[in-house]
Design an enzyme around this catalytic site. Structure first.
Site, PDB file in Angstrom:
ATOM      1  N   SER A   1       0.809  -1.221   0.000  1.00  0.00           N
ATOM      2  CA  SER A   1       0.000   0.000   0.000  1.00  0.00           C
ATOM      3  C   SER A   1       0.841   1.269   0.000  1.00  0.00           C
ATOM      4  CB  SER A   1      -0.962  -0.002   1.189  1.00  0.00           C
ATOM      5  OG  SER A   1      -0.259  -0.206   2.396  1.00  0.00           O
TER       6      SER A   1
ATOM      7  N   HIS B   1       1.534   5.068   4.437  1.00  0.00           N
ATOM      8  CA  HIS B   1       0.651   5.614   3.401  1.00  0.00           C
ATOM      9  C   HIS B   1       1.027   7.056   3.067  1.00  0.00           C
ATOM     10  CE1 HIS B   1      -2.845   2.594   4.347  1.00  0.00           C
ATOM     11  NE2 HIS B   1      -1.783   2.025   3.792  1.00  0.00           N
TER      12      HIS B   1
END
Length: 514
Positions: A435, A487
């Site tokens: 991610s 992230h």
């Protein structure tokens, strides 16, 4: 009108139901025969029973459904053109899954032997046993703790304690009595609070184990290959005694043993009956596509197939060459982890660390490669499925515009920056997943929105689609303890790298967007 609808319904039944029956019962019989022959009868394939009783029922049905039943369901006609038979396939999957779970439980019960013993040393090959004289040597005790996170968003922190005492035998520590204790708390608790809860849980559990009336159960189970057995063996290995190569772990069972398995067998057909009834009702609502039916009767294949197109995406070529390679690498690593015995739902931090997970201590001690390898590890099916979806969504825009090499550079460098952000923010957290790199891809795309690389209309569409995905992912991270440090690190670094690539050759980027 009603008569015509009824005739069409009968046509649908005649075309679909025979294949439905073949798929459902053929898969059940093949799966049970495979297990009986290779696992139970010959012992050639000895794997954790959880695979037979959970993972195979979840995954196997999709193969025959996709190959044989899905083409038959194309004769169903839906009012909305973008709809297909996925709902009907889901009903069949639920039916087959339930039948496989119950069928495997029945096979386990039916083939397991029950033995009545005077002492544990008389054990032969029974799985379920009753023991006339149960004596444990309580001078020796072993304990092992296991921790896992669970829940859709890893919102639960599970503590499992495994305690063992050896049976009193003639100086041979082969037979051990085990008992498992479990506690689930919120994963939002900080490390200090988790440690406090664990200490209280441990003290309460060991007192319970020491006073536990191990001789009261009417029967016991000899544990087979499983994560629980492995944990009990780890507890045994902590005891300061000579440990033989072969260990037998015994666990108490509740209630009384019954040799009557007819109810379990009946529920196989009960599950079929319920699922089949729902499927028949579901066939009423869609219309009948005569043209597709006639083409199938002539043996003609459809001009296009969304599933085939999706599978073809895994073949590296054209504008998704690098993306396909990255997806395949992630899938390959995940399969290797599963084969190695890593949990498919909630692997432990230690399991992830052993496979190359990212943590500050190890990286600062010279294991810098973890910044890279962590990008290809995933904590379960949902984790990898969501990341592959996110990767494909973002790369459809970026790889054709940047080109293969520059897109790969964005992905890798953003992923490494995300790993660095994670260990900077988290002191003792094992970070894994693609991610961070995927957020780098989005960051590059969002960076391009700040330039004149595309028209206002394109900017609005891309901002709406990817902006929502990024926002939801970040908000989920705040609510459920997902690694937002990675992230954000990936997003910012991706935006910077994307802007650098753009300003090095803005004319080429504009032309590709045009």
């Amino acid at each position: 009108m009603a008569k015509g609808l009824f005739k069409k319904y009968l046509v649908k039944l005649k075309h679909i139901v025979p294949t439905y029956a073949m798929v459902v019962f053929g898969t059940l019989l093949a799966a049970l025969a495979f297990r009986w022959l290779l696992s139970i009868q010959s012992g050639i394939l000895t794997i954790d029973e959880e695979y037979y009783e959970l993972w195979i029922p979840m995954l196997l049905p999709w193969i025959p459904i996709t190959i044989w039943l899905r083409p038959k369901l194309r004769i169903l006609k839906f009012k909305k053109q973008n709809r297909d038979s996925v709902g009907h396939q889901f009903i069949v999957w639920m039916t087959m899954g339930a039948m496989l779970v119950i069928g495997n439980n029945y096979l386990t019960e039916k083939t397991a032997k029950f033995e009545t013993l005077t002492t544990i040393e008389h054990l032969n090959d029974g799985r379920y046993i009753s023991i006339e004289y149960v004596a444990l040597d309580k001078d020796y005790i072993g304990a092992q703790a296991k921790f896992r996170v669970s829940g859709k968003y890893n919102q639960y922190f599970n503590m499992n304690l495994y305690f063992v005492h050896p049976f009193k035998t003639n100086g041979v520590f082969k037979y051990w009595y085990g008992k498992k204790y479990h506690l689930q708390v919120s994963n939002k608790l900080n490390d200090f609070e988790k440690e406090k809860r664990f200490r209280t849980f441990y003290e309460r559990s060991i007192k319970s184990f020491e006073t536990h009336r191990h001789y009261e159960p009417s029967y016991y189970e000899v544990l087979q290959i499983s994560d629980d057995k492995d944990a009990f063996i780890e507890a045994v290995e902590k005891v300061d005694v000579y440990i033989p190569d072969e260990l037998v772990i015994i666990e108490a069972k509740k209630g009384s043993y019954s040799n009557d398995h007819s109810k379990t067998f009946a529920w196989i057909f009960g599950a079929f009956g319920i699922g089949f009834a729902i499927f028949l009702i579901a066939l009423i609502f869609p219309g009948y596509n005569r043209l597709v039916h006639q083409r199938q009767l002539k043996g003609l294949k459809p001009k296009s197939d969304e599933l085939v197109d999706m599978l073809k995406f895994l073949i590296p070529r054209g504008n998704h060459y690098v993306t396909s390679i990255i997806v395949n690498l992630n899938l390959l690593v995940f399969i290797i982890m599963l084969i190695s015995g890593v949990s498919a739902i909630s692997p432990t931090a230690l399991e992830l660390l052993n496979f190359g997970g990212n943590r500050r201590t190890e990286v600062l001690n010279g294991e810098w490669w973890r910044l890279f390898t962590a990008m290809f590890l995933h904590a379960g099916f949902m984790h990898i499925a969501l990341n592959i979806f996110g990767l494909v969504l973002g790369s459809l825009f970026i790889e054709p515009v940047f080109g293969r090499l520059k897109f790969l550079m964005v992905y890798i460098l953003s992923g490494i920056c995300a790993s660095l952000s994670s260990i900077w923010w988290h002191e003792n957290t094992v970070s894994i997943g693609a991610s961070g790199a995927i957020f780098g891809v989005y960051g590059a795309l969002l960076g391009l929105l700040l330039t004149n690389a595309m028209s206002k209309e394109n900017k609005k569409g891309i901002l709406y689609m990817l902006g929502i995905y990024v926002a939801i992912s970040l908000i989920s991270g705040l609510a459920d303890g997902i690694d937002n440090a990675a992230h954000i690190g990936g997003l910012i670094s991706g935006a910077i790298i994307g802007l650098i690539i753009y300003y090095l050759d803005p004319k080429a980027i504009k032309e590709r967007f045009g």
